[in-house]
Design a protein around this motif. Structure first.
Motif, PDB file in Angstrom:
ATOM      1  N   VAL A  25     -10.508   8.951   4.991  1.00 29.49           N
ATOM      2  CA  VAL A  25      -9.940   7.663   4.602  1.00 29.49           C
ATOM      3  C   VAL A  25      -8.568   7.533   5.268  1.00 29.49           C
ATOM      4  CG1 VAL A  25      -9.131   6.307   2.619  1.00 29.49           C
ATOM      5  CG2 VAL A  25     -11.190   7.713   2.407  1.00 29.49           C
ATOM      6  N   GLN A  26      -8.241   6.312   5.681  1.00 30.21           N
ATOM      7  CA  GLN A  26      -6.930   6.009   6.269  1.00 30.21           C
ATOM      8  C   GLN A  26      -5.964   5.686   5.126  1.00 30.21           C
ATOM      9  OE1 GLN A  26      -6.143   6.077   9.490  1.00 30.21           O
ATOM     10  NE2 GLN A  26      -8.163   6.334  10.356  1.00 30.21           N
ATOM     11  N   ILE A  27      -4.959   6.549   4.928  1.00 26.20           N
ATOM     12  CA  ILE A  27      -4.065   6.441   3.775  1.00 26.20           C
ATOM     13  C   ILE A  27      -2.618   6.316   4.233  1.00 26.20           C
ATOM     14  CG2 ILE A  27      -3.278   7.554   1.651  1.00 26.20           C
ATOM     15  CD1 ILE A  27      -5.942   9.092   1.602  1.00 26.20           C
ATOM     16  N   ALA A  28      -1.911   5.332   3.686  1.00 21.89           N
ATOM     17  CA  ALA A  28      -0.472   5.166   3.924  1.00 21.89           C
ATOM     18  C   ALA A  28       0.273   5.662   2.689  1.00 21.89           C
ATOM     19  CB  ALA A  28      -0.145   3.705   4.193  1.00 21.89           C
ATOM     20  N   VAL A  29       1.444   6.253   2.912  1.00 30.11           N
ATOM     21  CA  VAL A  29       2.265   6.781   1.825  1.00 30.11           C
ATOM     22  C   VAL A  29       3.621   6.091   1.855  1.00 30.11           C
ATOM     23  CG1 VAL A  29       3.407   8.832   0.881  1.00 30.11           C
ATOM     24  CG2 VAL A  29       1.092   9.018   1.839  1.00 30.11           C
ATOM     25  N   LEU A  66      -3.395  10.237   7.792  1.00 30.77           N
ATOM     26  CA  LEU A  66      -2.170   9.530   7.432  1.00 30.77           C
ATOM     27  C   LEU A  66      -2.041   8.326   8.353  1.00 30.77           C
ATOM     28  CD1 LEU A  66       0.416   9.422   5.716  1.00 30.77           C
ATOM     29  CD2 LEU A  66       1.533  10.749   7.526  1.00 30.77           C
ATOM     30  N   ALA A  67      -2.196   7.135   7.790  1.00 32.68           N
ATOM     31  CA  ALA A  67      -2.126   5.904   8.571  1.00 32.68           C
ATOM     32  C   ALA A  67      -0.678   5.511   8.843  1.00 32.68           C
ATOM     33  CB  ALA A  67      -2.848   4.774   7.844  1.00 32.68           C
ATOM     34  N   ALA A  68       0.212   5.785   7.883  1.00 30.63           N
ATOM     35  CA  ALA A  68       1.625   5.441   8.021  1.00 30.63           C
ATOM     36  C   ALA A  68       2.384   6.079   6.867  1.00 30.63           C
ATOM     37  CB  ALA A  68       1.819   3.933   7.993  1.00 30.63           C
ATOM     38  N   ARG A  69       3.694   6.248   7.080  1.00 27.11           N
ATOM     39  CA  ARG A  69       4.557   6.748   6.008  1.00 27.11           C
ATOM     40  C   ARG A  69       5.900   6.054   6.128  1.00 27.11           C
ATOM     41  NH1 ARG A  69       6.842  12.866   4.858  1.00 27.11           N
ATOM     42  NH2 ARG A  69       7.848  12.347   2.886  1.00 27.11           N
ATOM     43  N   GLU A  70       6.364   5.520   5.014  1.00 31.15           N
ATOM     44  CA  GLU A  70       7.642   4.824   4.989  1.00 31.15           C
ATOM     45  C   GLU A  70       8.399   5.182   3.715  1.00 31.15           C
ATOM     46  OE1 GLU A  70       9.014   3.072   7.367  1.00 31.15           O
ATOM     47  OE2 GLU A  70       7.240   3.027   8.662  1.00 31.15           O
ATOM     48  N   LEU A  71       9.691   4.919   3.743  1.00 33.77           N
ATOM     49  CA  LEU A  71      10.560   5.087   2.587  1.00 33.77           C
ATOM     50  C   LEU A  71      11.383   3.812   2.470  1.00 33.77           C
ATOM     51  CD1 LEU A  71      12.398   8.314   1.695  1.00 33.77           C
ATOM     52  CD2 LEU A  71      13.564   6.133   1.418  1.00 33.77           C
ATOM     53  N   VAL A  72      11.343   3.175   1.292  1.00 33.00           N
ATOM     54  CA  VAL A  72      12.128   1.958   1.065  1.00 33.00           C
ATOM     55  C   VAL A  72      12.959   2.104  -0.200  1.00 33.00           C
ATOM     56  CG1 VAL A  72      10.485   0.431   2.247  1.00 33.00           C
ATOM     57  CG2 VAL A  72      10.326   0.740  -0.225  1.00 33.00           C
ATOM     58  N   ARG A  73      14.055   1.365  -0.236  1.00 31.36           N
ATOM     59  CA  ARG A  73      14.904   1.352  -1.431  1.00 31.36           C
ATOM     60  C   ARG A  73      14.152   0.701  -2.593  1.00 31.36           C
ATOM     61  NH1 ARG A  73      19.855   2.740  -1.239  1.00 31.36           N
ATOM     62  NH2 ARG A  73      20.576   1.309  -2.846  1.00 31.36           N
ATOM     63  N   ASP A  74      14.617   0.970  -3.781  1.00 32.17           N
ATOM     64  CA  ASP A  74      13.991   0.421  -4.986  1.00 32.17           C
ATOM     65  C   ASP A  74      14.385  -1.046  -5.134  1.00 32.17           C
ATOM     66  OD1 ASP A  74      12.569   0.307  -7.345  1.00 32.17           O
ATOM     67  OD2 ASP A  74      13.337   2.215  -8.057  1.00 32.17           O
ATOM     68  N   GLU A 116      -5.728  -3.620   8.995  1.00 32.24           N
ATOM     69  CA  GLU A 116      -7.127  -3.185   8.867  1.00 32.24           C
ATOM     70  C   GLU A 116      -7.296  -1.679   8.999  1.00 32.24           C
ATOM     71  OE1 GLU A 116      -8.828  -3.810  13.363  1.00 32.24           O
ATOM     72  OE2 GLU A 116      -8.757  -5.561  12.053  1.00 32.24           O
ATOM     73  N   HIS A 117      -6.271  -0.981   9.468  1.00 29.61           N
ATOM     74  CA  HIS A 117      -6.340   0.475   9.607  1.00 29.61           C
ATOM     75  C   HIS A 117      -5.878   1.215   8.363  1.00 29.61           C
ATOM     76  CE1 HIS A 117      -6.167  -0.950  13.832  1.00 29.61           C
ATOM     77  NE2 HIS A 117      -7.217  -0.154  13.878  1.00 29.61           N
ATOM     78  N   VAL A 118      -5.436   0.497   7.330  1.00 32.52           N
ATOM     79  CA  VAL A 118      -5.012   1.113   6.069  1.00 32.52           C
ATOM     80  C   VAL A 118      -6.022   0.755   4.994  1.00 32.52           C
ATOM     81  CG1 VAL A 118      -3.215   1.206   4.303  1.00 32.52           C
ATOM     82  CG2 VAL A 118      -2.567   1.032   6.724  1.00 32.52           C
ATOM     83  N   GLN A 119      -6.673   1.774   4.446  1.00 32.11           N
ATOM     84  CA  GLN A 119      -7.652   1.557   3.382  1.00 32.11           C
ATOM     85  C   GLN A 119      -7.065   1.806   1.997  1.00 32.11           C
ATOM     86  OE1 GLN A 119     -10.294   4.420   5.478  1.00 32.11           O
ATOM     87  NE2 GLN A 119     -11.911   2.960   4.939  1.00 32.11           N
ATOM     88  N   VAL A 120      -6.107   2.738   1.935  1.00 28.36           N
ATOM     89  CA  VAL A 120      -5.506   3.146   0.667  1.00 28.36           C
ATOM     90  C   VAL A 120      -4.004   3.277   0.871  1.00 28.36           C
ATOM     91  CG1 VAL A 120      -5.342   5.031  -1.029  1.00 28.36           C
ATOM     92  CG2 VAL A 120      -7.578   4.369  -0.103  1.00 28.36           C
ATOM     93  N   VAL A 121      -3.248   2.855  -0.141  1.00 32.09           N
ATOM     94  CA  VAL A 121      -1.802   3.057  -0.140  1.00 32.09           C
ATOM     95  C   VAL A 121      -1.443   3.855  -1.386  1.00 32.09           C
ATOM     96  CG1 VAL A 121       0.477   1.967  -0.231  1.00 32.09           C
ATOM     97  CG2 VAL A 121      -1.378   0.878   1.083  1.00 32.09           C
ATOM     98  N   LEU A 122      -0.694   4.944  -1.169  1.00 29.84           N
ATOM     99  CA  LEU A 122      -0.152   5.742  -2.266  1.00 29.84           C
ATOM    100  C   LEU A 122       1.346   5.485  -2.316  1.00 29.84           C
ATOM    101  CD1 LEU A 122      -1.914   9.167  -1.542  1.00 29.84           C
ATOM    102  CD2 LEU A 122      -2.730   7.274  -2.977  1.00 29.84           C
TER     103      LEU A 122
END
Length: 169
Positions: free
Chosen positions: A9-13, A42-50, A66-72
């Protein structure tokens, strides 16, 4: 009947934090390690402020990808003034998945007792993308992955799993 073959699965974090950086983001790193060890991508990984606007913008971009199926998402699920991840997600939700939060808190109760009531962990289908909101603690991310997500994101898990539903979303 033969067992199904594993389907990655293509998963972004996404880590939501006002204080963490990639160098000290243990929860995001744990999720990346777990998903890659399981054979997912791992489709992508980012860090954002609250910040709800920044969180929503990143989630919306991945939901349209379309390349991201799941986001954690890890972080921003508490009840303090700066915790706004569930509110950021709300306008993007097509169908809530209340069972995830319920099961997470039930499992978490075994580990941290009544403190689990402060968690607003949840999940939703957003168009064709599954989004899971997890607390920011490494222990919570471990519980969510090891006790729920590892099996639900594995097409071989019976009697049912999320992966087998992707074609019908």
């Amino acid at each position: 009947m033969s067992e199904r073959a594993f389907l990655p699965v293509q998963i972004a974090v996404l880590t939501v934090s006002d204080t963490r950086s990639f160098a000290d983001d243990r929860s995001g790193a744990l999720l990346v390690e777990r998903l890659e060890s399981a054979g997912h991508r791992l489709a992508a990984r980012e860090l954002v402020r609250d910040d709800p606007g920044a969180i929503r913008a990143q989630l919306a971009a991945w939901i349209q990808d379309e390349h991201v199926q799941v986001v954690l998402v890890t972080g921003g699920t508490g009840i303090t003034a700066r915790d706004g991840t569930p509110e950021a997600l709300a306008p993007l939700v097509s169908k809530p998945i209340p069972g995830f939060g319920e099961l997470f808190r039930w499992l978490s109760y075994e580990e941290i007792g009544t403190s689990t009531i402060q968690s607003r962990a949840e999940a939703a289908l957003c168009e064709r993308t599954l989004v899971f909101l997890l607390p920011g603690s490494t222990g919570a991310c471990r519980t969510a992955w090891d006790r729920i997500l590892a099996s639900q994101l594995d097409i071989r898990h019976k009697p049912c799993n999320f992966v087998e539903l992707f074609e019908r979303l």
